[in-house]
Design a protein around this motif. Structure first.
Motif, PDB file in Angstrom:
ATOM      1  N   TYR A 222       0.835  -1.212   0.000  1.00 52.58           N
ATOM      2  CA  TYR A 222       0.000   0.000   0.000  1.00 52.58           C
ATOM      3  C   TYR A 222       0.867   1.258   0.000  1.00 52.58           C
TER       4      TYR A 222
ATOM      5  N   VAL B 228      -5.273   2.972  -2.986  1.00 52.03           N
ATOM      6  CA  VAL B 228      -4.363   2.151  -3.775  1.00 52.03           C
ATOM      7  C   VAL B 228      -5.190   1.058  -4.445  1.00 52.03           C
TER       8      VAL B 228
ATOM      9  N   GLY C  44       2.594   2.073  -3.314  1.00 51.47           N
ATOM     10  CA  GLY C  44       1.738   2.287  -4.483  1.00 51.47           C
ATOM     11  C   GLY C  44       2.049   3.547  -5.254  1.00 51.47           C
TER      12      GLY C  44
ATOM     13  N   SER D 250      -4.866   8.050   0.868  1.00 50.08           N
ATOM     14  CA  SER D 250      -4.552   7.496  -0.445  1.00 50.08           C
ATOM     15  C   SER D 250      -5.431   6.290  -0.723  1.00 50.08           C
TER      16      SER D 250
ATOM     17  N   SER E  19      -2.023   4.325  -7.553  1.00 51.70           N
ATOM     18  CA  SER E  19      -2.567   4.993  -6.372  1.00 51.70           C
ATOM     19  C   SER E  19      -2.963   6.414  -6.723  1.00 51.70           C
TER      20      SER E  19
END
Length: 370
Positions: A158, A346, A161, A344, A356
């Motif tokens: 994550y 992703v 990304g 964010s 992302s």
């Protein structure tokens, strides 16, 4: 291949450096000094980048017999990560500093400097995997993809990304196929003193974990009202910057709800310094809009089926996504809660990271106060 191993002083980066050396690469260890006033000792498991950490990294490098350097990136880190973090919260958004650090420091500043000095790549102790797949259009007939780690509890795809194709081509994540207990066992077998060292946690530059207090010291106390969706004042706060969508604890409400239900932050208004609370159902969103899109490969064309993740260790949600100009739209198959601007999103295709974006808007049932 000449490789810079980013060595934080922890067990993960130590084993990553060892594995790159065992794979036959020419490895140089580099510790990033991210603070001009680094603490002598770690204050807690959250802290990192202390003098103690630099010493731990050096001892591992000495044991491996590789050169070791400390690169000063304190000014860059302060500007691109810390100041950005403060500015985002001051604007009523909820940023993820680890993504920004990976984008701006570890895979921009660090990688750029490494390449400028004649190195071929950077290796880190992140838990993620890079896989090479056939692609006739790619250099050498292979394309590199970013995938989730085998250890789901430690997966860090994550926060990676934000990496683009060129950065993936110059990056190694040697730990992605191994679980954390096995990494510690490997470190112990290597005789590394950091084998049992506790992990650091987000947010590294807020060692005590008190984000609201840290922000208040930076931005100053800014008393304001906590209101419901009808504008009724329910309490006071010390600054709207200290609250995020979905928050339930620490609201300091003086007026209990008539029906006894729990109330959550459903929005903040930094212009009026107001925190708005409401029932849980107002947190649900069906559609996310993000900007600052970063693609781990080519940008998708048209609508694609994806899994969407909005928190570092959060659940993946089935969705469809499509680019629209400089933005990315994500339509969720099921309503999710607590999505805040600044976070964010992703996107995944199975275990593969597609890309992302930074969330600028999340559509939900619109309350009367907006």
């Amino acid at each position: 291949m000449r490789v810079v191993a980013a060595m934080s002083g922890g067990v993960d980066s130590a084993v990553a450096a060892a594995r790159m050396l065992e794979a036959g690469h020419e490895v140089v260890g580099v510790h990033l000094a991210l603070s001009r006033s680094a603490a002598t000792l770690r204050e807690s498991a959250r802290g990192c980048c202390t003098i103690e950490d630099a010493g731990d990294a050096r001892r591992v490098a000495d044991r491996l017999g590789i050169p070791f350097y400390v690169w000063d990136m304190a000014q860059r880190f302060a500007q691109d990560v810390v100041e950005d973090f403060v500015a985002e919260y001051a604007a009523g958004r909820t940023p993820n500093p680890c993504l920004r650090c990976n984008e701006k420091i570890k895979f921009a500043a660090l990688l750029d400097k490494a390449l400028a000095l004649g190195f071929d790549a950077v290796a880190t102790g992140h838990y993620a995997q890079i896989r090479e797949v056939p692609d006739p259009s790619a250099s050498g007939g292979l394309r590199r993809e970013l995938h989730r780690a085998v250890d789901g509890a430690k997966d860090q795809s994550y926060v990676l990304g934000v990496l683009d194709t060129d950065q993936l081509a110059r990056s190694f994540f040697p730990l992605g196929d191994t679980t954390k207990p096995d990494i510690r066992a490997e470190a112990a077998a290597q005789g590394f003193s950091v084998a049992k060292k506790p992990d650091s946690h987000d947010i590294c530059f807020i060692a005590d974990g008190d984000t609201r207090g840290w922000l208040a010291r930076r931005l100053g106390e800014q008393p304001g009202d906590v209101v419901d969706t009808d504008g009724q004042v329910l309490g006071e706060h010390g600054g709207a910057f200290g609250y995020t969508v979905g928050q339930r604890r620490g609201l300091g409400l003086k007026v209990p709800p008539a029906d006894g239900s729990k109330r959550y932050v459903v929005g903040t208004d930094t212009a009026t310094n107001t925190v708005v609370v409401g029932p849980q159902e107002l947190l649900g969103v069906d559609h996310i809009v993000g900007d600052h899109a970063r693609w781990c490969g080519s940008a998708p064309e048209g609508v694609i089926e994806v899994g969407a993740q909005v928190r570092a260790h959060g659940q993946e949600h089935p969705a469809t996504a499509w680019p629209e100009g400089e933005q990315v739209h994500v339509a969720l198959q099921e309503r999710i809660r607590g999505v805040a601007p600044g976070q964010s999103v992703v996107l995944y295709d199975g275990t593969r990271v597609v890309g992302s974006a930074t969330i600028v808007r999340a559509d939900r049932a619109v309350p009367a106060w907006s």
